[in-house]
Design an enzyme around this catalytic site. Structure first.
Site, PDB file in Angstrom:
ATOM      1  N   LYS A  93     -39.993  32.099  85.848  1.00 30.47           N
ATOM      2  CA  LYS A  93     -38.912  31.188  85.574  1.00 30.47           C
ATOM      3  C   LYS A  93     -39.437  29.764  86.329  1.00 30.47           C
ATOM      4  CE  LYS A  93     -34.290  29.374  85.717  1.00 30.47           C
ATOM      5  NZ  LYS A  93     -32.810  29.466  86.463  1.00 30.47           N
ATOM      6  N   GLY A 154     -25.135  25.064  87.908  1.00 29.11           N
ATOM      7  CA  GLY A 154     -24.057  25.203  88.683  1.00 29.11           C
ATOM      8  C   GLY A 154     -22.684  24.300  88.272  1.00 29.11           C
ATOM      9  N   ALA A 181     -28.577  27.642  82.413  1.00 30.32           N
ATOM     10  CA  ALA A 181     -27.902  26.752  83.459  1.00 30.32           C
ATOM     11  C   ALA A 181     -26.759  25.880  82.716  1.00 30.32           C
ATOM     12  CB  ALA A 181     -28.848  25.561  83.949  1.00 30.32           C
ATOM     13  N   ASN A 203     -25.566  32.447  86.283  1.00 31.15           N
ATOM     14  CA  ASN A 203     -25.271  32.902  87.570  1.00 31.15           C
ATOM     15  C   ASN A 203     -23.859  32.578  88.150  1.00 31.15           C
ATOM     16  OD1 ASN A 203     -27.655  33.264  90.576  1.00 31.15           O
ATOM     17  ND2 ASN A 203     -25.586  33.956  90.294  1.00 31.15           N
ATOM     18  N   THR A 204     -23.726  31.098  88.400  1.00 30.28           N
ATOM     19  CA  THR A 204     -22.780  30.800  89.184  1.00 30.28           C
ATOM     20  C   THR A 204     -21.247  31.227  88.551  1.00 30.28           C
ATOM     21  OG1 THR A 204     -23.865  28.985  89.955  1.00 30.28           O
ATOM     22  CG2 THR A 204     -21.714  28.720  90.281  1.00 30.28           C
TER      23      THR A 204
END
Lengths: 253, 65
Positions: A93, A154, A181, A203-204
């Site tokens: 990535k 994020g 993202a 992710n976050t």
């Protein structure tokens, strides 16, 4: 589902491994979501690397090492080479960050690093913007996957530029595309898949939920719903109302 | 000689990267390495000589997004 450098993923979900309250909660999130890919990174050895390596290997998913935090092509290239040896994969990535506040990719460094890495046999997953010209450069370099951001990393804002993402999808119909993202809610994941994207990477939004495993499952279900909708041929949007109940046969009252 | 290991000054007797890792207690550790910003594979460590002031990076798996 489109293949990712020859690999067909079982689910359209890629999940990061950072920011979870504990390793067991991370494992539960992977289990509940059925995520097919785990992103990982390389950092300075401080004694905990082997334990983490054992955990991510036990997840039984594809590993996608990142070059997070790299601000130049040179840094990213060296990190990718180290990651290939450590994680035993040629998937990378590719992140080349151009702005510390927005974590926006540096398009010039990204294209330069992609060219070098593709020529060196890497299977590059570039973290990019919805910029179509940059995307063409990345595809020309040899990238067979594109990962435009939905919003800054994020931020949880979702898809900031629907028009741009739709245009990008249409411009490269044969390239696997991942929204990477900025996703904050499962509805963002559904929206990404409805646009015809092949997967989501997040992710976050999962790791910082009160219940990461449940949130991971919610994202997975939303992504699958969006993918089903995209494959089912969504109706066109109209400016004016069109009655759904037939007018024919209506009583004269 | 004095070299920099992961940003910290270290005084090592080692003359190559393989010896330096062993001296640092990382001889058997699963790590990836770079010297002065350039990747050095595990196979090449013993053949990679060190010079005073070299910057050695020793990396390992970490959580990532």
């Amino acid at each position: 589902m489109r293949d990712f450098y020859g690999e067909t993923l079982k689910t359209p979900m890629m999940l990061g491994t950072a920011r979870f309250p504990s390793p067991s909660e991370m494992e539960a999130a992977f289990r509940e979501s059925g995520a097919s890919v785990a992103t990982v990174s390389l950092r300075r050895e401080r004694g905990a690397g082997q334990a983490f390596w054992n955990i991510v290997r036990s997840l039984g998913v594809h590993l996608l090492p990142n070059t997070a935090g790299c601000h130049s092509a040179r840094e990213a290239i060296t990190t990718a080479q180290m990651a290939r040896e450590y994680f035993q994969t040629d998937w990378i990535k590719l992140e080349v960050i151009g702005n510390a506040d927005t974590l926006q990719p540096d398009p010039f460094g990204l294209a330069e690093a992609a060219e070098v890495l593709c020529a060196d046999g890497f299977k590059v997953f570039p973290y990019t913007t919805e910029d179509q010209v940059l995307a063409a450069r990345l595809v020309d370099a040899g990238c067979r996957v594109l990962m435009p951001w939905g919003a800054p990393i994020g931020s949880g804002m979702g898809l900031n530029n629907i028009h741009g993402l739709r245009t990008l999808r249409a411009a490269f119909p044969d390239v696997a595309m991942v929204i990477d993202a900025g996703l904050g809610l499962p509805s963002h994941a559904a929206q990404a898949m409805e646009l015809g994207y092949d997967a989501i990477l997040l992710n976050t939004a999962v790791a910082e939920a009160d219940d990461p495993a449940a949130m991971a499952r919610a994202f997975a279900q939303a992504a699958q719903a969006g993918a089903l909708a995209a494959a089912s041929g969504p109706m066109g949007v109209r400016d004016m109302a069109v009655p759904s109940t037939p007018l024919i046969g209506k009583a004269w009252l | 000689m004095k070299i920099e290991v992961n940003g910290q000054q270290r005084d090592v007797a080692a003359t190559n990267m393989g010896e330096a890792l062993a001296e640092l207690g990382l001889g058997e550790a699963r790590v990836a390495t770079a010297l002065n910003g350039t990747f050095v594979s595990a196979a090449a460590r013993n053949d990679t000589a060190l010079s005073p002031g070299d910057r050695l990076e020793v990396l390992t798996a970490m959580q990532g997004g």
